[in-house]
Design a protein around this motif. Structure first.
Motif, PDB file in Angstrom:
ATOM      1  N   PRO A  82       0.712  -1.292   0.006  1.00 53.66           N
ATOM      2  CA  PRO A  82       0.044   0.069   0.162  1.00 53.66           C
ATOM      3  C   PRO A  82       0.850   1.279  -0.068  1.00 53.66           C
ATOM      4  O   PRO A  82       0.540   2.281  -0.922  1.00 53.66           O
ATOM      5  CB  PRO A  82      -0.929  -0.285   1.122  1.00 53.66           C
ATOM      6  N   LEU A  83       1.845   1.376   1.044  1.00 48.48           N
ATOM      7  CA  LEU A  83       2.597   2.461   1.140  1.00 48.48           C
ATOM      8  C   LEU A  83       3.643   2.602  -0.280  1.00 48.48           C
ATOM      9  O   LEU A  83       3.563   3.845  -0.891  1.00 48.48           O
ATOM     10  CB  LEU A  83       3.561   2.459   2.250  1.00 48.48           C
ATOM     11  N   ALA A  84       4.254   1.664  -0.837  1.00 49.49           N
ATOM     12  CA  ALA A  84       5.036   1.724  -1.906  1.00 49.49           C
ATOM     13  C   ALA A  84       3.941   1.880  -3.105  1.00 49.49           C
ATOM     14  O   ALA A  84       4.338   2.783  -3.939  1.00 49.49           O
ATOM     15  CB  ALA A  84       5.463   0.176  -2.147  1.00 49.49           C
ATOM     16  N   THR A  85       2.728   1.733  -3.449  1.00 47.39           N
ATOM     17  CA  THR A  85       1.824   2.103  -4.334  1.00 47.39           C
ATOM     18  C   THR A  85       1.634   3.686  -4.354  1.00 47.39           C
ATOM     19  O   THR A  85       1.774   4.197  -5.361  1.00 47.39           O
ATOM     20  CB  THR A  85       0.564   1.336  -4.262  1.00 47.39           C
ATOM     21  N   ASN A  86       1.441   4.216  -3.086  1.00 51.97           N
ATOM     22  CA  ASN A  86       1.237   5.591  -2.918  1.00 51.97           C
ATOM     23  C   ASN A  86       2.380   6.340  -3.323  1.00 51.97           C
ATOM     24  O   ASN A  86       2.192   7.327  -3.838  1.00 51.97           O
ATOM     25  CB  ASN A  86       0.657   5.983  -1.398  1.00 51.97           C
ATOM     26  N   ILE A  87       3.751   5.666  -2.835  1.00 56.38           N
ATOM     27  CA  ILE A  87       4.702   6.563  -3.195  1.00 56.38           C
ATOM     28  C   ILE A  87       5.138   6.517  -4.558  1.00 56.38           C
ATOM     29  O   ILE A  87       5.394   7.482  -5.318  1.00 56.38           O
ATOM     30  CB  ILE A  87       6.099   5.906  -2.665  1.00 56.38           C
ATOM     31  N   PHE A  88       4.758   5.279  -5.160  1.00 59.11           N
ATOM     32  CA  PHE A  88       4.953   5.248  -6.642  1.00 59.11           C
ATOM     33  C   PHE A  88       4.142   6.194  -7.443  1.00 59.11           C
ATOM     34  O   PHE A  88       4.780   6.948  -8.587  1.00 59.11           O
ATOM     35  CB  PHE A  88       4.577   3.836  -7.098  1.00 59.11           C
ATOM     36  N   LYS A  89       2.843   6.281  -7.051  1.00 60.20           N
ATOM     37  CA  LYS A  89       1.876   7.243  -7.691  1.00 60.20           C
ATOM     38  C   LYS A  89       2.401   8.668  -7.481  1.00 60.20           C
ATOM     39  O   LYS A  89       2.404   9.603  -8.579  1.00 60.20           O
ATOM     40  CB  LYS A  89       0.368   7.278  -7.219  1.00 60.20           C
ATOM     41  N   ALA A  90       2.857   8.835  -6.362  1.00 56.16           N
ATOM     42  CA  ALA A  90       3.423  10.500  -6.060  1.00 56.16           C
ATOM     43  C   ALA A  90       4.792  10.722  -7.074  1.00 56.16           C
ATOM     44  O   ALA A  90       4.958  11.826  -7.523  1.00 56.16           O
ATOM     45  CB  ALA A  90       3.809  10.460  -4.617  1.00 56.16           C
ATOM     46  N   GLU A  91       5.615   9.740  -7.013  1.00 53.86           N
ATOM     47  CA  GLU A  91       6.661  10.000  -7.693  1.00 53.86           C
ATOM     48  C   GLU A  91       6.575  10.043  -9.335  1.00 53.86           C
ATOM     49  O   GLU A  91       7.054  10.921 -10.185  1.00 53.86           O
ATOM     50  CB  GLU A  91       7.757   8.801  -7.715  1.00 53.86           C
ATOM     51  N   MET A  92       5.401   9.230  -9.813  1.00 52.93           N
ATOM     52  CA  MET A  92       4.877   9.460 -11.267  1.00 52.93           C
ATOM     53  C   MET A  92       4.424  10.980 -11.447  1.00 52.93           C
ATOM     54  O   MET A  92       4.882  11.614 -12.543  1.00 52.93           O
ATOM     55  CB  MET A  92       3.902   8.468 -11.487  1.00 52.93           C
ATOM     56  N   LYS A  93       3.842  11.529 -10.601  1.00 58.21           N
ATOM     57  CA  LYS A  93       3.421  12.754 -10.735  1.00 58.21           C
ATOM     58  C   LYS A  93       4.510  13.907 -10.737  1.00 58.21           C
ATOM     59  O   LYS A  93       4.833  14.631 -11.420  1.00 58.21           O
ATOM     60  CB  LYS A  93       2.328  13.235  -9.549  1.00 58.21           C
TER      61      LYS A  93
END
Length: 1096
Positions: A517-528
């Motif tokens: 869950p945390l990795a997914t949120n970090i991934f989305k933030a980094e994509m942005k």
């Protein structure tokens, strides 16, 4: 896991690896798999899903440099001759030998390994073989319905208990634990009691003595050092190969890593220390001496034993020095403020004699303070003599503990700080582990805190998903594979754009999975951050979100899919796909509510909407008439019983207070509904993304506690909103008093009567991610209720994303529920009157869909099983259970299946054109695709018409689930013009996820999103009004795709449960090989991946 998964994996990434030749021996017959996720095997029964490296990874290695042997044990080690001998007599010379032999399950002293092996019903919980034995034994008749005992209440014990708890054949699970509370190595008594309460709430008992049909020992592990002992290596008496800081054993050029290694008298059963050892060795072998010079070898340091796991459904974590307050060497513990805690277990009362019998004061060791209210923070001080004036002095000095305990939510937290509150030393968490990654990072870095310690217990009040914005780049996100936040960021910068690619590149989430869950949120933030924002577009065919497309359709008054594609699509002539077609179908219904069976709309619907019924796993359908508010007359009940008897339907009362009739054949649906409509029933829309039910208690109609007429209100609301399509299904509930018997607070909208009116609750739901509804308005007069609900539902229809429930919509809504109150109650945007008007117009378009069908002969024809015959063909074997018929069980796993035209004995040049349908049978239009099923011999085929593209045909059976449903599928295309049919087996699956859809290309049968499957396409031509398909004779066709051959039978499930079959690929005679390497004979003879029993 450490040897092949980390050490060999790490070496393969180093260029210096080319100077080494690696040989790897695995005792088990499987490739290296993730033992941390062992319990998941009980769910999917596929060891391949646990592989640390997929088969392709092994194939990519240089065979001159990397060899691996499965099912071959190293039996002797000659440290003088530098050689290893295996169980197959192979003798291998080495320059360096690394022992990664792991550990084995510990048995009690009174149970010898020989006795455990021979005794019936005694198992351990260590590897795939152990789990297969447990599964097989649990299916035996004398075990079914029996009790299973787990000996041991530690990490492994709770894992085993959860796995067995989920087995349908086991009725009761008991844990025997010698400690008062479980997880005594990770938690203190207070935390352990919270876990205990949660376990007991699930119905699992924790005892000291009992009897059972099955016993699983999970009391610990013992290092496997027998090979080392035989070779004369120095070992610890209790188990473990002695290693130094460089992980060298007592023999030259022999090393040990993982659970078998004993470093400074300690062995480690967690994955993180083993990963650290593998990293050290791979570094020292490849980086100490390089072409760029030498480097100091890495040495073993005290490993981080922080753990975060989900056990028996409970999140548990411990980090840092989590028992610092329990060691007497650190000082004497005094209690400043205590938390009063109820004690419910007699054994705990007896074990802790010094504590009161009715209440437990916690935490405390000596001085006991007065009781305080539940949920307060406890502060405890450990005092020692300390040196003043230095950073280290603070870390070595007095200790303060903050403790929070909430037994109602099963949450417990204890954090240990230095006395000045500037440094976090360790802690433990039960129930809520959301801050685990941040806290571990603070402990590891010994970083001075920027906030007061109280914030770590009570929180800062922030809302929304945690995207790790406040974490440093070197913060470890995945402890199993040591993946940092910075590694995620660098991967995104390097071009990784999906979570699956990130996992493949970094291994994040490939261990216990707790970091996902945390990795997914970090991934989305980094994509942005990098300009690769995660797209919210509806799909590849539309460059906008569902909300934006809704506005376009509404403003421009577009009424058909082709019009919408022409006006807003990326490619104006695209067919669309299985994502955008149902979404647009829903938008059109929400705006205009035209009959979904109309030709121009029919092709946009998923199977359920296409046939106005929920498809079941055997290809039949369920019939769910509407029962408004749950109120039904005896006469209507009798009609339901008569219909069920006539058509042999399985009957069940639903949670929504209506009656579900299962097992209706597609061709019988119009006849069944003709009788129900005549009796006054209407469609219950159980198949649609629409209002399902409005549940009610009896309220003032009968109940002596009733305050409001809950039945009357529920019927009024259900009649008002019936048939309204929305982004997802929605449900209501009405309770006549605060006793809440209708469970209104778990519904998308719910009412509870008060003495002043109705309290309105919004955005609740059950399911896999439940949400308690939020109180939206209090004491609303009955005349005002409809106005508020009209606004809420219409605004939801306008602004929610596709397939988004109201709960998720409110959670992501900018400003949340408070903002919604301003919009819908205070009319801040001035749109309330418009929303109410739109709802009134929409409900005015209602017409019963099934009544429209039964009164129209042309529409009734759409429900035929085969358009070229009235013959009926069962799709699945039917069995009888508890006096009712139901379909045979699906096999718990089905092997991959590839079908191709080369499977036929007769070459295609000798096939003949055979008339199987007429143009009229397919009801073709210029605006939408159509399809139909035909029967030829014992085989079923699907024929498709695509406007401006012509006719196509394939087999009817989807190989994914052996379901004969391809003619139900949505026909679409991608932006490259590939035409495909989207198999609807995903709606049959237990997990109705887009990941389970299989898209088969109509031109060659290739599965575009799963290379394990393929189907057979056939040529079609039109001659006048006739449609002809090029086919071999019926015997040849039946030998490959005959219904009898592929029909799911009860014996199929039993066979695959015993491990029959790994893969099926039907190719040419004598040349086909399944992915498991099994030869396939093809033709008339059965072809089952080399496994004759799979000839179904």
């Amino acid at each position: 896991m450490v040897g092949i998964g980390k050490y060999c994996g790490n070496l393969s990434f180093h260029s210096e690896m080319k100077s080494y030749e690696l040989t790897r021996h695995l005792l088990e017959s499987h490739l290296a798999y993730n033992r941390v996720a062992l319990t998941d095997y009980f769910q999917h029964r596929s060891v391949e899903k646990l592989y640390l490296n997929q088969v392709e990874w092994y194939a990519q290695q240089d065979p001159e440099r990397f060899l691996f042997h499965t099912g071959e044990q190293a039996t002797s080690l000659d440290t003088v001759a530098h050689s290893v001998t295996t169980s197959k007599g192979r003798k291998i010379s080495y320059d360096y030998c690394i022992l990664a032999t792991g550990s084995e399950s510990t048995l009690p002293q009174y149970v010898s390994p020989v006795r455990a092996e021979r005794a019936r019903g005694i198992f351990v919980y260590r590897n795939i073989s152990d789990l297969d034995k447990i599964l097989s034994y649990s299916e035996q008749e004398h075990v079914k319905g029996g009790q299973a005992v787990i000996v041991g209440g530690g990490l492994i014990g709770l894992e085993a208990a959860k796995a067995v708890f989920d087995l349908e054949t086991i009725s009761e699970v008991v844990i025997i634990n010698r400690q008062v509370f479980p997880l005594s190595r990770q938690l203190d008594d207070e935390g352990g009691e919270i876990v205990l309460r949660r376990i007991e709430a699930m119905g699992v008992r924790v005892l000291t003595r009992t009897s059972a049909e099955m016993v699983i020992h999970a009391i610990g592990i013992t290092p496997r050092d027998d090979l080392a002992r035989q070779a004369g290596l120095k070992c610890v008496e209790k188990g473990g190969i002695v290693v130094n800081d460089l992980l060298q054993t007592s023999a030259q050029d022999v090393y040990a890593i993982g659970e078998c290694a004993s470093w400074k008298g300690n062995t480690y059963g967690l994955i993180a220390p083993g990963v650290e050892m593998a990293d050290i060795l791979s570094f020292n072998f490849t980086q100490v001496e390089t072409g760029l010079g030498s480097f100091k070898p890495r040495v073993m340091n005290m490993p981080d034993l922080s753990t975060k796991l989900k056990l028996m459904g409970v999140d548990v974590a411990s980090f840092g020095d989590y028992f610092a307050d329990k060691r007497s060497a650190r000082g004497v513990l005094t209690s400043k403020v205590a938390v009063a805690e109820p004690l419910t277990r007699n054994k705990a009362e007896k074990a802790i004699d010094a504590k009161p019998t009715a209440w437990q004061i916690s935490p405390s060791e000596t001085n006991r303070s007065s009781r305080v209210k539940e949920g307060e923070v406890a502060i405890n001080t450990v005092t020692t003599e300390m040196k003043r004036g230095s950073h280290q002095a603070a870390l070595d000095g007095p200790i303060e503990c903050l403790t929070y305990r909430d037994p109602f939510s099963f949450v417990y937290k204890k954090y240990i700080f230095t006395a000045d509150g500037k440094y976090l030393l360790g802690g433990m968490m039960v129930g809520d582990t959301s801050d685990y990654v941040k806290l571990v990072s603070l402990v590891k870095k010994k970083k001075e805190l920027e906030e007061p310690p109280s914030k770590f217990i009570i929180g800062s009040g922030s809302k929304g998903p945690d995207d790790g914005a406040d974490l440093d780049d070197d913060t470890q996100i995945c402890s199993c594979h040591n993946v940092t936040k910075g590694a995620i960021s660098e991967s995104v910068k390097a071009g990784v754009t999906t979570m699956s690619d990130l996992k493949a590149k970094t291994k994040i989430g490939a261990g216990c999975g707790g970091c996902v869950p945390l990795a997914t949120n970090i991934f989305k933030a980094e994509m942005k951050k990098t300009g690769h924002a995660v797209s919210n577009h509806l799909c590849a065919h539309f460059g906008m979100a569902r909300q934006e497309l809704f506005s376009v359709v509404k403003i421009r008054k577009l009424k058909t899919f082709p019009e919408i594609m022409e006006a807003a699509g990326v490619k104006k002539d695209s067919l669309g796909c299985e994502i955008c077609k149902p979404a647009i179908g829903s938008i059109l219904s929400s705006l205009y509510n035209e009959l979904v069976l109309a030709p121009v709309h029919h092709a946009n619907q998923d199977t359920n909407d296409k046939y106005l019924a929920n498809i079941q796993r055997n290809g039949t359908f369920s019939v769910v008439p509407r029962v408004p508010g749950g109120e039904i007359t005896p006469d209507k009940l009798i009609v339901l019983g008569q219909v069920a008897n006539k058509y042999k339907l399985y009957t069940k009362i639903t949670g929504g207070q209506r009656i579900d009739l299962f097992g209706a054949h597609k061709q019988d649906l119009p006849d069944i509904w003709e009788e129900l409509v005549a009796a006054g029933f209407e469609s219950g829309h159980a198949y649609g993304k629409a209002l399902r039910t409005v549940k009610s208690c009896v309220g003032t109609t009968w109940c002596r506690y009733g305050i409001g007429d809950s039945v009357g209100m529920a019927i009024q609301l259900e009649e008002r909103y019936k048939g309204i399509r929305s982004p997802h299904k929605f449900k209501g509930g009405v309770s006549g008093c605060v006793r809440e018997c209708a469970e209104a607070q778990s519904k998308d909208f719910g009412l509870i009567a008060t003495d002043k009116g109705w309290n309105i609750f919004l955005a609740g739901n059950g399911g896999s991610n439940p949400r308690h509804a939020t109180l939206f308005a209090k004491d609303v007069p009955p005349s005002k209720v409809v106005h508020i609900l009209d606004r809420f539902l219409m605004y939801y229809i306008h602004t929610a994303d596709k397939l988004m429930r109201t709960a998720r919509w409110v959670e992501q809504f900018d400003g949340g529920i408070e903002r919604l109150k301003k919009i819908l109650l205070d009319d801040e945007l001035g749109i309330c009157a418009d929303l109410e008007r739109e709802m009134s117009e929409l409900i005015g378009t209602y017409a019963d869909e099934w009544k429209a069908v039964v009164n129209d002969p042309a529409r009734r024809r759409q429900f035929r099983q085969f358009v070229n015959t009235d013959e009926h063909r069962p799709q699945t074997e039917v069995i009888t259970e508890r006096g009712q018929e139901r379909p045979a069980d699906w096999p718990k796993r089905l092997p991959p299946t590839k079908l191709g035209e080369s499977a036929f004995v007769t070459p295609k040049s000798e096939w003949e054109w055979r008339k199987l349908a007429t143009v009229h049978d397919l009801m073709p239009t210029d605006d939408a695709t159509t399809s139909a099923a035909v029967k030829y011999g014992d085989s079923q085929l699907a024929i498709f018409h695509i406007p401006r593209r012509g006719y196509f045909a394939t087999q009817q059976m989807c190989p994914h689930k052996r379901a004969f449903v391809l003619d139900h599928g949505i026909v679409g295309d991608d932006l490259d013009g590939n035409l495909y049919v989207s198999c609807k087996c995903h709606v049959l699956s237990a997990f109705a996820s887009p990941l389970h859809k299989r898209n088969f290309r109509l031109t060659d049968g290739k599965c575009l999103n799963d290379e394990d499957f393929s189907i057979i396409p056939f040529d079609v031509k039109q001659e006048g009004d006739d449609l002809l398909v090029l086919l071999p004779d019926s015997d040849n066709l039946d030998a490959v795709i005959g219904t009898s051959k592929w029909m799911v039978k009860q014996a199929s499930a039993e066979l695959t449960a015993r491990g029959g079959g790994e893969g099926i690929e039907i190719a040419g005679v004598g040349v086909g090989l399944s992915e498991s390497g099994s030869a396939c004979s093809g033709g008339r003879s059965s072809c089952s991946g080399g496994n004759a029993p799979l000839d179904w």
